[in-house]
Design a protein around this motif. Structure first.
Motif, mmCIF file in Angstrom:
data_model
loop_
_atom_site.group_PDB
_atom_site.id
_atom_site.type_symbol
_atom_site.label_atom_id
_atom_site.label_comp_id
_atom_site.label_asym_id
_atom_site.label_seq_id
_atom_site.Cartn_x
_atom_site.Cartn_y
_atom_site.Cartn_z
ATOM 1 N N ARG A 163 -1.313 -7.697 -6.730
ATOM 2 C CA ARG A 163 -0.506 -8.344 -5.692
ATOM 3 C C ARG A 163 0.662 -7.389 -5.443
ATOM 4 N NH1 ARG A 163 0.536 -11.014 -1.074
ATOM 5 N NH2 ARG A 163 1.851 -12.855 -1.314
ATOM 6 N N ALA A 164 0.463 -6.445 -4.536
ATOM 7 C CA ALA A 164 1.392 -5.326 -4.381
ATOM 8 C C ALA A 164 2.542 -5.688 -3.446
ATOM 9 C CB ALA A 164 0.660 -4.104 -3.840
ATOM 10 N N ILE A 165 3.762 -5.556 -3.955
ATOM 11 C CA ILE A 165 4.965 -5.801 -3.165
ATOM 12 C C ILE A 165 5.946 -4.672 -3.450
ATOM 13 C CG2 ILE A 165 6.917 -7.337 -2.737
ATOM 14 C CD1 ILE A 165 4.281 -8.541 -1.825
ATOM 15 N N TYR A 166 6.409 -4.001 -2.404
ATOM 16 C CA TYR A 166 7.352 -2.895 -2.540
ATOM 17 C C TYR A 166 8.638 -3.203 -1.774
ATOM 18 C CZ TYR A 166 3.395 -0.109 -4.202
ATOM 19 O OH TYR A 166 2.319 0.371 -4.918
ATOM 20 N N GLY A 167 9.764 -2.862 -2.379
ATOM 21 C CA GLY A 167 11.048 -2.936 -1.701
ATOM 22 C C GLY A 167 11.376 -1.621 -1.043
ATOM 23 N N ALA A 168 12.526 -1.588 -0.355
ATOM 24 C CA ALA A 168 12.885 -0.408 0.431
ATOM 25 C C ALA A 168 13.410 0.742 -0.409
ATOM 26 C CB ALA A 168 13.917 -0.788 1.479
ATOM 27 N N GLY A 169 13.860 0.491 -1.638
ATOM 28 C CA GLY A 169 14.425 1.568 -2.445
ATOM 29 C C GLY A 169 14.371 1.238 -3.915
ATOM 30 N N GLN A 170 15.243 1.894 -4.680
ATOM 31 C CA GLN A 170 15.246 1.712 -6.124
ATOM 32 C C GLN A 170 16.306 0.715 -6.586
ATOM 33 O OE1 GLN A 170 15.686 5.615 -7.798
ATOM 34 N NE2 GLN A 170 13.731 6.342 -7.015
ATOM 35 N N ALA A 171 17.116 0.226 -5.667
ATOM 36 C CA ALA A 171 18.230 -0.643 -6.049
ATOM 37 C C ALA A 171 18.153 -1.966 -5.283
ATOM 38 C CB ALA A 171 19.559 0.045 -5.760
ATOM 39 N N LEU A 172 18.886 -2.959 -5.786
ATOM 40 C CA LEU A 172 19.019 -4.224 -5.083
ATOM 41 C C LEU A 172 19.866 -4.042 -3.832
ATOM 42 C CD1 LEU A 172 19.758 -6.584 -8.128
ATOM 43 C CD2 LEU A 172 17.549 -6.104 -7.051
ATOM 44 N N ASP A 173 19.649 -4.887 -2.835
ATOM 45 C CA ASP A 173 20.477 -4.813 -1.643
ATOM 46 C C ASP A 173 21.814 -5.503 -1.886
ATOM 47 O OD1 ASP A 173 20.089 -7.572 -1.368
ATOM 48 O OD2 ASP A 173 18.610 -7.371 0.237
ATOM 49 N N GLU A 174 22.622 -5.629 -0.840
ATOM 50 C CA GLU A 174 23.965 -6.191 -0.993
ATOM 51 C C GLU A 174 23.939 -7.651 -1.435
ATOM 52 O OE1 GLU A 174 22.703 -6.601 3.323
ATOM 53 O OE2 GLU A 174 22.615 -5.052 1.748
ATOM 54 N N GLY A 205 21.816 -8.697 -3.700
ATOM 55 C CA GLY A 205 21.200 -8.727 -5.013
ATOM 56 C C GLY A 205 19.711 -9.010 -4.970
ATOM 57 N N GLN A 206 19.057 -8.647 -3.875
ATOM 58 C CA GLN A 206 17.645 -8.940 -3.710
ATOM 59 C C GLN A 206 16.842 -7.679 -3.428
ATOM 60 O OE1 GLN A 206 18.010 -11.728 -0.408
ATOM 61 N NE2 GLN A 206 17.791 -13.481 -1.783
ATOM 62 N N ILE A 207 15.555 -7.791 -3.636
ATOM 63 C CA ILE A 207 14.594 -6.792 -3.169
ATOM 64 C C ILE A 207 13.873 -7.415 -1.980
ATOM 65 C CG2 ILE A 207 12.483 -5.522 -3.694
ATOM 66 C CD1 ILE A 207 13.350 -5.525 -6.637
ATOM 67 N N ARG A 208 14.098 -6.884 -0.819
ATOM 68 C CA ARG A 208 13.416 -7.388 0.375
ATOM 69 C C ARG A 208 12.092 -6.656 0.522
ATOM 70 N NH1 ARG A 208 15.815 -8.216 6.477
ATOM 71 N NH2 ARG A 208 13.828 -8.683 7.486
ATOM 72 N N ALA A 209 11.006 -7.380 0.546
ATOM 73 C CA ALA A 209 9.684 -6.770 0.654
ATOM 74 C C ALA A 209 9.540 -6.060 1.993
ATOM 75 C CB ALA A 209 8.598 -7.831 0.505
ATOM 76 N N VAL A 210 9.134 -4.805 1.963
ATOM 77 C CA VAL A 210 8.960 -4.026 3.190
ATOM 78 C C VAL A 210 7.594 -3.356 3.267
ATOM 79 C CG1 VAL A 210 11.430 -3.583 3.443
ATOM 80 C CG2 VAL A 210 10.013 -1.955 2.183
ATOM 81 N N ALA A 211 6.816 -3.419 2.188
ATOM 82 C CA ALA A 211 5.510 -2.755 2.183
ATOM 83 C C ALA A 211 4.659 -3.345 1.070
ATOM 84 C CB ALA A 211 5.673 -1.245 1.990
ATOM 85 N N GLY A 212 3.389 -2.967 1.070
ATOM 86 C CA GLY A 212 2.452 -3.436 0.063
ATOM 87 C C GLY A 212 1.392 -4.301 0.699
ATOM 88 N N ASP A 213 1.026 -5.413 0.047
ATOM 89 C CA ASP A 213 0.096 -6.361 0.659
ATOM 90 C C ASP A 213 0.597 -6.699 2.055
ATOM 91 O OD1 ASP A 213 -1.532 -6.502 -1.535
ATOM 92 O OD2 ASP A 213 -1.132 -8.594 -1.994
ATOM 93 N N THR A 214 -0.249 -6.518 3.025
ATOM 94 C CA THR A 214 0.115 -6.877 4.395
ATOM 95 C C THR A 214 -1.004 -7.748 4.953
ATOM 96 O OG1 THR A 214 -0.740 -4.721 5.120
ATOM 97 C CG2 THR A 214 1.622 -4.896 4.808
ATOM 98 N N TYR A 215 -1.831 -7.163 5.797
ATOM 99 C CA TYR A 215 -2.953 -7.906 6.366
ATOM 100 C C TYR A 215 -4.121 -7.843 5.387
ATOM 101 C CZ TYR A 215 -6.753 -9.054 9.580
ATOM 102 O OH TYR A 215 -7.848 -9.620 10.178
ATOM 103 N N ILE A 216 -4.583 -9.000 4.928
ATOM 104 C CA ILE A 216 -5.653 -9.086 3.939
ATOM 105 C C ILE A 216 -6.793 -9.920 4.519
ATOM 106 C CG2 ILE A 216 -6.211 -9.630 1.540
ATOM 107 C CD1 ILE A 216 -3.187 -9.948 1.022
#
Length: 713
Positions: free
Chosen positions: A629-640, A642-653
């Protein structure tokens, strides 16, 4: 010596602002095609009808394939014209004209690779008449939409031509196997040790989103491995959520027999992977060695080859750069070519590149033949065109056949050389001229195990151990990757533990959220737990949390946040045994301090941190980088926040099944919805909740034949 990087163009643009009064500049000169002209060009495709289902997914029907492509173009433009427009302009080498100095390197590369010249020279001869009709229909659909909505169209973009569509594929295809990384390394300030030291970031603006951490999963299950005798195909490409390589869902059907449902990219006139009523396929990224770099010995504009001095061919790139408003400035940069191919001249040397697909424009044709195939034999014949330079392709059909093709247009090279390293540029025998047939590449066809998994791993570990192919049977000049991803480690272990696989169990495996002990993350955690960190109380506490981690990224995990934030700093998107990007203790310290800052504790639940955010939707997500169940955030750190916003990975399945009688069931889910850019549309985020809940939509293959005509929107 030439050095192309965006800072050069940005600095030049800033200088030009001050002297703009001394310069000539061009303003927009109109749309290039009016509505009446676009409607007249659309008349041959008037049978197209667009019917949107309850989620806004377009179902296109038409009398002919060309008219269906026309309808697909119009429907996709309704939902994402801005991205389609960008891809078309990028393939023309004119992106900086609209997006400024940052886009100039992209335009330079398009001109250096001579993409427009190649298409112009080969289009009439290489593209079959039925594919030309398809392309003409698609271009007419884009032109009609744009002419009806002129305020959304950049100046002089119209008319879109069939050649524009083909050029988009010529540009995009080699970047699927990493040509942009090779170019980035050569443009670097210092010479790299080896071309195998691949970056995951691109120097070229159009590709930035495309170079987010990538991966894909594809499962094919034959009847003999299924508990109920069904054939199953899971199509699970991992892409950015937005941009030029984000999936768009559609279904097309024509009176000539074209009948496909699946995913496509902006600017593509057909389905790139998906299924018909009788067969389907999924693509995953592979990384064969398809780009070669030669070190040239030069004197001025001459280079040595076979003991002779030859003149480099010279050309001039003309980069029309937008400064502000409608003011543009044309920047000229030198280009060179040798017999090897394009030449890049830098302070650390002169290099020529030669890459798979540099003479190929038939990508659309191959995908179209795959779309129209109705059996394994016909589908594989289409694959043998070798026009698509790379991409693993996993196949299944209604008759129970399954296959995994390690697809690569592999150059025929001299044995005995390390083709992943720099090569001497003075030996003509190293300038390859031909490609191996697809039959020379790894292929699994109906393995005895009854199942196949492609998760961006080596093709020599893709099924039951007894049925695996051997790397010893293939030339070292192929450069076939040896890597294993966590998804491969985990998926193979789970499938090997099954004897009679149910549909429900296959879904559970696809959405598995665990890091295998044998993965890079497993190795990292073991290394951290073995460290003596007793002089840092914070790290002692962090170490204790990781000691309790079950390696899962379920929403309620209290250790996943610390583990994943540490891993993304050390591993990034690598899945093999390279040195860490950051010392593990430092990565652990940074992750712990970040969690303390935002949560006041080291163990917030993973669902608090890992989020699906789209419009008003803000939901917890399970899964993480390189889990099934692949979920990638935009970088290596939390955003302002304190979250990881999903921007890539599982998309259309897609989850496709043909039962023992041949009856088909198709389910799918998209991470957002069909309205890519329109935040006011009900389909902007109407699938996001289902996606977060790991739920499905049923695909209705029974069109009513109604809907609306693009000529009368």
């Amino acid at each position: 010596m030439l050095k192309i990087n965006r800072l050069v163009f940005i600095s030049l643009a800033a200088l030009i602002v001050f002297i703009a009064g001394l310069a000539s500049f061009t303003l927009g000169s109109g749309p290039g095609m009016n509505r009446e002209e676009a409607e007249a060009a659309a008349e041959p495709f008037a049978s197209a009808r667009i019917e949107r289902d309850e989620y806004g997914v377009p179902h296109i029907s038409a009398d002919t394939d060309a008219a269906a492509a026309f309808g697909l173009a119009y429907a996709h433009a309704e939902d994402d014209w801005a991205t389609i427009q960008t891809t078309l302009v990028a393939a023309r080498g004119e992106l900086a004209r609209y997006q400024g100095a940052d886009a100039a390197p992209t335009d330079y590369v398009v001109q250096l690779l001579r993409i427009r010249e190649l298409v112009a020279a080969r289009y009439e001869e290489d593209i079959s008449s039925d594919v030309k009709a398809l392309l003409e229909g698609y271009a007419a659909g884009l032109n009609l939409y744009a002419a009806q909505h002129p305020t959304r169209v950049w100046t002089d973009v119209l008319p879109v031509t069939p050649e524009d569509v083909v050029a988009g594929f010529v540009l995009r295809t080699p970047f699927m196997y990493g040509l942009d990384n090779t170019l980035t390394e050569l443009f670097a300030e210092e010479r790299q040790r080896s071309i195998s030291m691949r970056s995951t970031q691109s120097a070229f603006q159009w590709l930035d989103e495309a170079r987010l951490p990538f991966g894909s999963n594809a499962f094919a299950i034959a009847p003999e491995f299924s508990a109920d005798g069904a054939t199953r195909l899971v199509i699970n490409s991992h892409q950015p959520f937005e941009g030029p390589v984000a999936w768009y869902e559609a279904r097309v059907q024509s009176g000539e027999g074209w009948d496909m449902a699946g995913g496509t990219f902006p600017g593509a006139p057909l389905i790139l992977h998906g299924h018909s009523p009788v067969l389907g396929w999924a693509h995953t990224v592979n990384l064969p060695d398809l780009a070669d770099v030669y070190v040239l010995e030069t004197e001025g504009d001459r280079y040595r080859l076979d003991g002779e001095w030859l003149e480099l061919e010279h050309g001039t790139a003309r980069l029309n750069v937008r400064l502000f408003g409608s003011i543009r400035w044309t920047v000229e940069r030198d280009m060179w070519w040798s017999r090897h191919g394009p030449v890049i001249r830098t302070d650390h040397g002169d290099y020529a590149i030669r890459y798979s697909g540099m003479d190929e424009i038939r990508q659309v044709e191959q995908w179209y033949r795959m779309n129209r195939a109705e059996s394994w034999d016909v589908w594989y014949e289409a694959m043998e065109m070798n026009a698509i330079s790379s991409l693993n392709t996993v196949y299944a059909d209604r008759t129970g056949e399954i296959a995994y093709v390690y697809n690569a247009a592999m150059p025929v090279r001299e044995e005995g050389w390390n083709w992943r390293d720099y090569l001497p540029g003075d030996r003509s025998e190293l300038i390859w001229q031909a490609y191996h047939p697809l039959s020379a590449m790894p292929l699994y066809h109906n393995p005895p195990s009854g199942w196949l998994l492609s998760a961006n791993q080596t093709p020599f570990d893709a099924t039951a151990a007894a049925d695996n192919l051997s790397s010893a049977d293939y030339s070292q000049t192929f450069g076939i990757e040896p890597r294993m991803t966590n998804r491969a480690h985990r998926g193979l272990a789970l499938l090997r533990g099954e004897r009679s696989l149910t549909s429900e169990r296959l879904e559970e495996i696809k959405f598995d959220k665990v890091y295998a002990e044998t993965s890079a993350v497993g190795r990292l955690i073991r290394e951290i737990l073995a460290m003596d960190l007793s002089d840092e109380p914070l790290l002692v506490e962090a170490q204790a949390i990781l000691a309790r981690w079950d390696m899962s990224t379920e929403i309620d995990s209290r250790a996943a946040a610390l583990g994943v934030l540490t891993a993304v700093r050390t591993i990034h998107n690598r899945h093999h045994e390279d040195p860490w990007d950051m010392p593990p203790a430092q990565a652990l310290r940074e992750a712990a301090e970040e969690l303390l800052l935002h949560y006041g504790r080291l163990d917030p639940s993973w669902g608090e941190v890992n989020r699906m955010i789209r419009g008003d939707v803000d939901l917890p997500l399970g899964g993480g980088p390189d889990t099934l169940r692949a979920i990638y955030g935009a970088g290596q750190a939390l955003d302002e926040n304190g979250q990881i916003r999903a921007v890539a990975g599982d998309t259309y399945i897609m989850f496709v099944e043909w039962d023992a009688t041949g009856e088909m069931r198709s389910r799918s889910i998209h991470q957002y919805g069909s309205a890519t850019l329109d935040s006011l549309s009900p389909h902007y985020a109407d699938q996001a909740v289902l996606f977060a809940e790991e739920a499905w939509r049923e695909l209705d293959f029974d069109l009513e034949g109604t809907g609306y005509s693009p000529l009368q929107p």
